[in-house]
Design a protein around this motif. Structure first.
Motif, PDB file in Angstrom:
ATOM      1  N   THR A  69      32.339  20.169 -21.024  1.00  0.00           N
ATOM      2  CA  THR A  69      32.190  18.708 -21.111  1.00  0.00           C
ATOM      3  C   THR A  69      30.965  18.292 -21.910  1.00  0.00           C
ATOM      4  O   THR A  69      31.001  17.309 -22.644  1.00  0.00           O
ATOM      5  CB  THR A  69      32.089  18.055 -19.714  1.00  0.00           C
ATOM      6  OG1 THR A  69      30.924  18.573 -19.031  1.00  0.00           O
ATOM      7  CG2 THR A  69      33.343  18.300 -18.886  1.00  0.00           C
ATOM      8  N   HIS A  70      29.848  19.023 -21.715  1.00  0.00           N
ATOM      9  CA  HIS A  70      28.626  18.682 -22.448  1.00  0.00           C
ATOM     10  C   HIS A  70      27.663  19.864 -22.383  1.00  0.00           C
ATOM     11  O   HIS A  70      27.933  20.862 -21.723  1.00  0.00           O
ATOM     12  CB  HIS A  70      27.997  17.389 -21.921  1.00  0.00           C
ATOM     13  CG  HIS A  70      27.424  17.472 -20.532  1.00  0.00           C
ATOM     14  ND1 HIS A  70      28.201  17.670 -19.412  1.00  0.00           N
ATOM     15  CD2 HIS A  70      26.136  17.381 -20.089  1.00  0.00           C
ATOM     16  CE1 HIS A  70      27.425  17.691 -18.339  1.00  0.00           C
ATOM     17  NE2 HIS A  70      26.157  17.526 -18.719  1.00  0.00           N
ATOM     18  N   GLY A  71      26.531  19.745 -23.092  1.00  0.00           N
ATOM     19  CA  GLY A  71      25.718  20.903 -23.371  1.00  0.00           C
ATOM     20  C   GLY A  71      24.612  21.227 -22.389  1.00  0.00           C
ATOM     21  O   GLY A  71      23.772  22.077 -22.683  1.00  0.00           O
ATOM     22  N   HIS A  72      24.571  20.591 -21.225  1.00  0.00           N
ATOM     23  CA  HIS A  72      23.523  20.942 -20.260  1.00  0.00           C
ATOM     24  C   HIS A  72      23.788  22.309 -19.642  1.00  0.00           C
ATOM     25  O   HIS A  72      24.927  22.655 -19.336  1.00  0.00           O
ATOM     26  CB  HIS A  72      23.418  19.869 -19.169  1.00  0.00           C
ATOM     27  CG  HIS A  72      22.682  18.647 -19.638  1.00  0.00           C
ATOM     28  ND1 HIS A  72      22.895  17.399 -19.115  1.00  0.00           N
ATOM     29  CD2 HIS A  72      21.739  18.512 -20.608  1.00  0.00           C
ATOM     30  CE1 HIS A  72      22.091  16.527 -19.731  1.00  0.00           C
ATOM     31  NE2 HIS A  72      21.386  17.179 -20.641  1.00  0.00           N
ATOM     32  N   PHE A  73      22.685  23.043 -19.413  1.00  0.00           N
ATOM     33  CA  PHE A  73      22.803  24.459 -19.028  1.00  0.00           C
ATOM     34  C   PHE A  73      23.602  24.675 -17.759  1.00  0.00           C
ATOM     35  O   PHE A  73      24.271  25.688 -17.609  1.00  0.00           O
ATOM     36  CB  PHE A  73      21.411  25.084 -18.883  1.00  0.00           C
ATOM     37  CG  PHE A  73      20.701  24.638 -17.631  1.00  0.00           C
ATOM     38  CD1 PHE A  73      19.996  23.459 -17.615  1.00  0.00           C
ATOM     39  CD2 PHE A  73      20.779  25.390 -16.472  1.00  0.00           C
ATOM     40  CE1 PHE A  73      19.367  23.025 -16.452  1.00  0.00           C
ATOM     41  CE2 PHE A  73      20.157  24.973 -15.300  1.00  0.00           C
ATOM     42  CZ  PHE A  73      19.448  23.783 -15.299  1.00  0.00           C
ATOM     43  N   ASP A  74      23.534  23.718 -16.815  1.00  0.00           N
ATOM     44  CA  ASP A  74      24.252  23.944 -15.553  1.00  0.00           C
ATOM     45  C   ASP A  74      25.771  23.831 -15.743  1.00  0.00           C
ATOM     46  O   ASP A  74      26.539  24.195 -14.867  1.00  0.00           O
ATOM     47  CB  ASP A  74      23.755  23.004 -14.440  1.00  0.00           C
ATOM     48  CG  ASP A  74      23.777  21.539 -14.812  1.00  0.00           C
ATOM     49  OD1 ASP A  74      23.523  21.207 -15.995  1.00  0.00           O
ATOM     50  OD2 ASP A  74      24.062  20.715 -13.924  1.00  0.00           O
ATOM     51  N   HIS A  75      26.195  23.345 -16.901  1.00  0.00           N
ATOM     52  CA  HIS A  75      27.622  23.272 -17.238  1.00  0.00           C
ATOM     53  C   HIS A  75      28.055  24.387 -18.192  1.00  0.00           C
ATOM     54  O   HIS A  75      29.234  24.727 -18.231  1.00  0.00           O
ATOM     55  CB  HIS A  75      27.954  21.901 -17.852  1.00  0.00           C
ATOM     56  CG  HIS A  75      27.778  20.777 -16.890  1.00  0.00           C
ATOM     57  ND1 HIS A  75      28.829  20.087 -16.325  1.00  0.00           N
ATOM     58  CD2 HIS A  75      26.652  20.237 -16.352  1.00  0.00           C
ATOM     59  CE1 HIS A  75      28.365  19.180 -15.485  1.00  0.00           C
ATOM     60  NE2 HIS A  75      27.044  19.244 -15.496  1.00  0.00           N
ATOM     61  N   VAL A  76      27.126  24.899 -18.990  1.00  0.00           N
ATOM     62  CA  VAL A  76      27.526  25.833 -20.054  1.00  0.00           C
ATOM     63  C   VAL A  76      26.841  27.194 -19.998  1.00  0.00           C
ATOM     64  O   VAL A  76      27.233  28.097 -20.750  1.00  0.00           O
ATOM     65  CB  VAL A  76      27.279  25.219 -21.460  1.00  0.00           C
ATOM     66  CG1 VAL A  76      27.924  23.845 -21.569  1.00  0.00           C
ATOM     67  CG2 VAL A  76      25.793  25.146 -21.807  1.00  0.00           C
ATOM     68  N   GLY A 151      26.311   9.010 -23.785  1.00  0.00           N
ATOM     69  CA  GLY A 151      25.310   8.228 -23.060  1.00  0.00           C
ATOM     70  C   GLY A 151      24.450   9.126 -22.175  1.00  0.00           C
ATOM     71  O   GLY A 151      23.228   9.053 -22.209  1.00  0.00           O
ATOM     72  N   HIS A 152      25.105   9.993 -21.388  1.00  0.00           N
ATOM     73  CA  HIS A 152      24.357  11.043 -20.663  1.00  0.00           C
ATOM     74  C   HIS A 152      23.872  12.068 -21.687  1.00  0.00           C
ATOM     75  O   HIS A 152      22.703  12.457 -21.677  1.00  0.00           O
ATOM     76  CB  HIS A 152      25.271  11.674 -19.617  1.00  0.00           C
ATOM     77  CG  HIS A 152      24.680  12.849 -18.900  1.00  0.00           C
ATOM     78  ND1 HIS A 152      23.640  12.735 -18.006  1.00  0.00           N
ATOM     79  CD2 HIS A 152      24.987  14.177 -18.953  1.00  0.00           C
ATOM     80  CE1 HIS A 152      23.329  13.946 -17.537  1.00  0.00           C
ATOM     81  NE2 HIS A 152      24.125  14.835 -18.096  1.00  0.00           N
ATOM     82  N   THR A 153      24.775  12.515 -22.532  1.00  0.00           N
ATOM     83  CA  THR A 153      24.415  13.270 -23.744  1.00  0.00           C
ATOM     84  C   THR A 153      25.243  12.683 -24.889  1.00  0.00           C
ATOM     85  O   THR A 153      26.275  12.050 -24.652  1.00  0.00           O
ATOM     86  CB  THR A 153      24.731  14.775 -23.618  1.00  0.00           C
ATOM     87  OG1 THR A 153      26.156  14.943 -23.509  1.00  0.00           O
ATOM     88  CG2 THR A 153      24.040  15.408 -22.413  1.00  0.00           C
ATOM     89  N   GLY A 170      32.641  15.398 -15.698  1.00  0.00           N
ATOM     90  CA  GLY A 170      31.334  15.988 -16.003  1.00  0.00           C
ATOM     91  C   GLY A 170      30.220  15.144 -15.417  1.00  0.00           C
ATOM     92  O   GLY A 170      30.277  14.755 -14.237  1.00  0.00           O
ATOM     93  N   ASP A 171      29.214  14.826 -16.223  1.00  0.00           N
ATOM     94  CA  ASP A 171      28.082  14.023 -15.746  1.00  0.00           C
ATOM     95  C   ASP A 171      28.134  12.591 -16.285  1.00  0.00           C
ATOM     96  O   ASP A 171      27.098  11.996 -16.600  1.00  0.00           O
ATOM     97  CB  ASP A 171      26.752  14.680 -16.138  1.00  0.00           C
ATOM     98  CG  ASP A 171      26.471  15.935 -15.327  1.00  0.00           C
ATOM     99  OD1 ASP A 171      27.243  16.243 -14.402  1.00  0.00           O
ATOM    100  OD2 ASP A 171      25.465  16.610 -15.631  1.00  0.00           O
ATOM    101  N   THR A 172      29.349  12.016 -16.415  1.00  0.00           N
ATOM    102  CA  THR A 172      29.444  10.602 -16.809  1.00  0.00           C
ATOM    103  C   THR A 172      29.571   9.737 -15.565  1.00  0.00           C
ATOM    104  O   THR A 172      28.672   8.966 -15.238  1.00  0.00           O
ATOM    105  CB  THR A 172      30.641  10.354 -17.747  1.00  0.00           C
ATOM    106  OG1 THR A 172      31.867  10.745 -17.113  1.00  0.00           O
ATOM    107  CG2 THR A 172      30.481  11.127 -19.044  1.00  0.00           C
TER     108      THR A 172
HETATM  109 ZN   LIG Z   1      24.366  16.931 -17.600  1.00  0.00          ZN
END
Ligand SMILES: [Zn+2]
Length: 229
Positions: A69-76, A151-153, A170-172
Protein backbone atom coordinates in the motif's frame (compact mmCIF):
# COMPACT_ATOMS: atom_id res chain seq x y z
CA UNK A 1 -15.91 8.60 -9.51
CA UNK A 2 -18.15 6.16 -11.35
CA UNK A 3 -15.12 4.35 -12.74
CA UNK A 4 -14.14 3.36 -9.20
CA UNK A 5 -17.43 1.69 -8.37
CA UNK A 6 -18.52 0.20 -11.68
CA UNK A 7 -20.14 -3.18 -11.99
CA UNK A 8 -18.02 -6.25 -11.32
CA UNK A 9 -16.99 -8.30 -14.32
CA UNK A 10 -18.85 -11.48 -15.14
CA UNK A 11 -15.68 -13.52 -14.71
CA UNK A 12 -15.06 -12.76 -11.04
CA UNK A 13 -18.84 -12.84 -10.45
CA UNK A 14 -18.82 -16.57 -11.04
CA UNK A 15 -16.21 -17.25 -8.31
CA UNK A 16 -16.71 -17.28 -4.54
CA UNK A 17 -15.37 -14.04 -3.06
CA UNK A 18 -11.78 -13.93 -1.83
CA UNK A 19 -11.20 -14.51 1.88
CA UNK A 20 -9.01 -12.17 3.94
CA UNK A 21 -6.90 -13.08 6.97
CA UNK A 22 -5.29 -10.30 9.00
CA UNK A 23 -1.92 -11.15 10.52
CA UNK A 24 -0.44 -8.49 12.84
CA UNK A 25 3.30 -8.16 12.15
CA UNK A 26 6.20 -6.15 13.62
CA UNK A 27 6.10 -4.56 17.09
CA UNK A 28 3.77 -1.95 15.53
CA UNK A 29 1.12 -4.68 15.02
CA UNK A 30 0.67 -3.82 11.37
CA UNK A 31 -2.14 -5.83 9.75
CA UNK A 32 -0.53 -7.86 7.00
CA UNK A 33 -3.40 -9.38 4.98
CA UNK A 34 -3.44 -12.75 3.26
CA UNK A 35 -6.06 -12.94 0.51
CA UNK A 36 -7.05 -16.49 -0.46
CA UNK A 37 -9.28 -17.97 -3.13
CA UNK A 38 -10.00 -21.21 -1.27
CA UNK A 39 -8.15 -23.35 -3.83
CA UNK A 40 -4.62 -22.96 -2.46
CA UNK A 41 -3.74 -19.65 -4.08
CA UNK A 42 -2.93 -16.50 -2.13
CA UNK A 43 -1.80 -12.88 -2.35
CA UNK A 44 0.02 -11.15 0.52
CA UNK A 45 -0.58 -7.47 1.20
CA UNK A 46 1.88 -5.40 3.29
CA UNK A 47 4.28 -7.98 4.75
CA UNK A 48 6.05 -5.56 7.10
CA UNK A 49 8.04 -8.24 8.93
CA UNK A 50 7.79 -11.54 10.82
CA UNK A 51 8.56 -13.31 7.55
CA UNK A 52 9.10 -16.75 9.13
CA UNK A 53 5.63 -16.58 10.65
CA UNK A 54 4.10 -15.56 7.31
CA UNK A 55 5.95 -18.37 5.52
CA UNK A 56 4.54 -20.93 7.94
CA UNK A 57 1.00 -19.57 7.44
CA UNK A 58 1.51 -19.74 3.66
CA UNK A 59 2.83 -23.29 3.73
CA UNK A 60 1.34 -25.35 0.91
CA UNK A 61 -0.14 -22.31 -0.81
CA UNK A 62 0.90 -20.77 -4.12
CA UNK A 63 1.45 -17.02 -3.69
CA UNK A 64 0.74 -15.08 -6.89
CA UNK A 65 1.98 -11.67 -5.80
CA UNK A 66 2.96 -9.39 -2.93
CA UNK A 67 1.07 -6.08 -2.88
CA UNK A 68 2.20 -2.92 -1.06
CA UNK A 69 0.00 0.00 0.00
CA UNK A 70 2.81 2.43 0.83
CA UNK A 71 6.48 2.65 1.67
CA UNK A 72 6.59 2.72 5.47
CA UNK A 73 8.81 0.01 6.92
CA UNK A 74 6.10 -1.61 9.03
CA UNK A 75 4.23 -2.35 5.77
CA UNK A 76 7.14 -3.25 3.48
CA UNK A 77 10.15 -4.24 5.61
CA UNK A 78 9.61 -7.98 5.09
CA UNK A 79 8.57 -7.85 1.42
CA UNK A 80 12.01 -8.49 -0.07
CA UNK A 81 12.78 -11.44 2.23
CA UNK A 82 9.31 -12.90 1.65
CA UNK A 83 9.72 -12.52 -2.11
CA UNK A 84 13.08 -14.28 -1.98
CA UNK A 85 11.79 -17.20 0.12
CA UNK A 86 8.54 -17.68 -1.84
CA UNK A 87 10.27 -17.45 -5.22
CA UNK A 88 12.66 -20.19 -4.15
CA UNK A 89 9.92 -22.34 -2.63
CA UNK A 90 7.62 -22.01 -5.65
CA UNK A 91 10.32 -22.18 -8.30
CA UNK A 92 9.20 -18.98 -9.99
CA UNK A 93 9.58 -15.28 -9.39
CA UNK A 94 6.86 -13.83 -7.14
CA UNK A 95 6.34 -10.17 -8.11
CA UNK A 96 6.08 -7.23 -5.71
CA UNK A 97 3.42 -4.80 -7.02
CA UNK A 98 2.98 -1.24 -5.77
CA UNK A 99 2.68 1.20 -4.27
CA UNK A 100 2.46 4.29 -6.53
CA UNK A 101 5.85 5.56 -7.66
CA UNK A 102 5.56 8.59 -5.36
CA UNK A 103 6.72 6.36 -2.50
CA UNK A 104 9.98 5.28 -4.18
CA UNK A 105 12.08 7.29 -1.68
CA UNK A 106 10.45 5.41 1.20
CA UNK A 107 10.95 1.96 -0.34
CA UNK A 108 14.61 2.86 -0.77
CA UNK A 109 14.94 3.74 2.93
CA UNK A 110 12.84 1.02 4.59
CA UNK A 111 15.86 -0.54 6.35
CA UNK A 112 16.92 2.84 7.74
CA UNK A 113 13.36 3.68 8.84
CA UNK A 114 13.24 0.44 10.84
CA UNK A 115 16.73 0.85 12.29
CA UNK A 116 15.85 4.34 13.52
CA UNK A 117 13.28 2.65 15.78
CA UNK A 118 15.68 -0.09 16.80
CA UNK A 119 14.21 -2.72 14.44
CA UNK A 120 16.87 -4.71 12.65
CA UNK A 121 16.37 -6.95 9.63
CA UNK A 122 14.09 -4.64 7.64
CA UNK A 123 15.07 -4.55 3.96
CA UNK A 124 14.66 -1.92 1.27
CA UNK A 125 12.28 -2.82 -1.53
CA UNK A 126 12.48 -2.62 -5.29
CA UNK A 127 9.03 -3.44 -6.67
CA UNK A 128 8.64 -5.29 -9.94
CA UNK A 129 6.10 -2.68 -10.91
CA UNK A 130 4.63 0.50 -9.46
CA UNK A 131 0.84 0.80 -9.59
CA UNK A 132 -1.33 3.63 -10.89
CA UNK A 133 -4.67 5.04 -9.83
CA UNK A 134 -7.59 3.45 -11.67
CA UNK A 135 -5.90 0.27 -12.81
CA UNK A 136 -7.45 -3.12 -12.10
CA UNK A 137 -5.27 -6.07 -11.13
CA UNK A 138 -6.36 -9.59 -12.01
CA UNK A 139 -5.21 -11.87 -9.20
CA UNK A 140 -6.38 -15.45 -8.73
CA UNK A 141 -9.07 -14.69 -11.32
CA UNK A 142 -10.40 -11.81 -9.19
CA UNK A 143 -10.35 -8.13 -10.00
CA UNK A 144 -8.73 -5.78 -7.48
CA UNK A 145 -9.01 -2.05 -8.16
CA UNK A 146 -6.10 0.25 -7.30
CA UNK A 147 -7.02 3.66 -5.87
CA UNK A 148 -4.40 6.35 -5.16
CA UNK A 149 -5.11 7.97 -1.77
CA UNK A 150 -2.14 10.25 -1.02
CA UNK A 151 -1.61 12.41 2.07
CA UNK A 152 -0.18 9.95 4.62
CA UNK A 153 2.52 9.30 2.02
CA UNK A 154 2.66 10.65 -1.56
CA UNK A 155 2.33 7.26 -3.21
CA UNK A 156 -0.19 5.51 -0.96
CA UNK A 157 -2.63 3.20 -2.75
CA UNK A 158 -5.55 1.15 -1.43
CA UNK A 159 -6.90 -2.11 -2.81
CA UNK A 160 -10.62 -2.47 -3.46
CA UNK A 161 -12.19 -5.87 -4.06
CA UNK A 162 -15.67 -5.11 -5.43
CA UNK A 163 -16.75 -8.75 -5.45
CA UNK A 164 -15.83 -9.30 -1.77
CA UNK A 165 -17.03 -5.77 -0.83
CA UNK A 166 -13.73 -5.08 0.93
CA UNK A 167 -11.11 -2.34 0.81
CA UNK A 168 -7.60 -2.60 2.25
CA UNK A 169 -6.92 0.96 3.34
CA UNK A 170 -3.37 0.74 4.73
CA UNK A 171 -2.68 3.92 6.71
CA UNK A 172 -5.32 6.16 5.05
CA UNK A 173 -8.62 5.40 6.82
CA UNK A 174 -8.81 3.63 10.19
CA UNK A 175 -11.72 2.81 12.47
CA UNK A 176 -12.50 6.20 14.00
CA UNK A 177 -9.43 8.03 12.73
CA UNK A 178 -7.14 8.63 9.76
CA UNK A 179 -3.43 8.20 9.03
CA UNK A 180 -0.90 10.60 10.51
CA UNK A 181 0.14 13.46 8.23
CA UNK A 182 2.74 15.21 10.40
CA UNK A 183 5.76 13.78 8.58
CA UNK A 184 7.57 16.18 6.23
CA UNK A 185 5.95 14.71 3.12
CA UNK A 186 2.47 14.33 4.70
CA UNK A 187 -0.53 16.44 3.71
CA UNK A 188 -3.66 16.37 5.87
CA UNK A 189 -5.94 18.20 3.44
CA UNK A 190 -4.93 15.96 0.61
CA UNK A 191 -5.60 12.85 2.71
CA UNK A 192 -9.10 13.95 3.79
CA UNK A 193 -10.12 15.07 0.30
CA UNK A 194 -8.98 11.80 -1.27
CA UNK A 195 -10.77 9.73 1.39
CA UNK A 196 -13.90 11.74 0.51
CA UNK A 197 -13.52 11.32 -3.24
CA UNK A 198 -12.18 7.80 -3.49
CA UNK A 199 -13.22 5.85 -0.38
CA UNK A 200 -16.50 7.45 0.72
CA UNK A 201 -17.87 6.92 -2.81
CA UNK A 202 -17.58 3.13 -2.38
CA UNK A 203 -20.73 1.21 -1.33
CA UNK A 204 -21.50 1.82 2.36
CA UNK A 205 -21.42 -1.89 3.23
CA UNK A 206 -17.82 -2.17 1.99
CA UNK A 207 -15.66 -3.60 4.80
CA UNK A 208 -12.62 -1.48 5.66
CA UNK A 209 -9.52 -3.48 6.64
CA UNK A 210 -7.00 -0.90 7.86
CA UNK A 211 -3.27 -1.26 8.37
CA UNK A 212 -3.64 -1.05 12.15
CA UNK A 213 -6.48 -1.87 14.50
CA UNK A 214 -9.97 -3.26 13.95
CA UNK A 215 -12.07 -3.42 10.79
CA UNK A 216 -14.95 -1.08 10.02
CA UNK A 217 -17.21 -0.23 7.08
CA UNK A 218 -17.35 2.76 4.75
CA UNK A 219 -20.84 3.60 6.08
CA UNK A 220 -19.73 3.59 9.73
CA UNK A 221 -16.75 5.80 9.01
CA UNK A 222 -18.86 8.29 7.04
CA UNK A 223 -21.25 8.52 9.97
CA UNK A 224 -18.97 8.34 13.02
CA UNK A 225 -15.36 9.12 12.10
CA UNK A 226 -14.66 12.44 13.90
CA UNK A 227 -12.48 13.69 11.03
CA UNK A 228 -15.52 13.89 8.76
CA UNK A 229 -18.24 15.29 11.06
ZN1 LIG B 1 2.34 4.38 7.21
Amino acid sequence: MAADTGAASSKSDSLPPLQAQSVPVTPLRQNCTILSDGTGHAVVVDPGGDVDHLLSLLHGREVEAILLTHGHFDHVGGATALQRALSERQGRHVPILGPDEGDDFLLESAARQGASLGLEGMENVRPDRYLRHGETLNLMGHEIDVLHVPGHTPGHVVFHDRRAKRVLTGDTLFRGTVGRTDLPYGNGEELLSHIHQRLFTLPEETVVLPGHGLPSTIGEEKRYNPFFQ
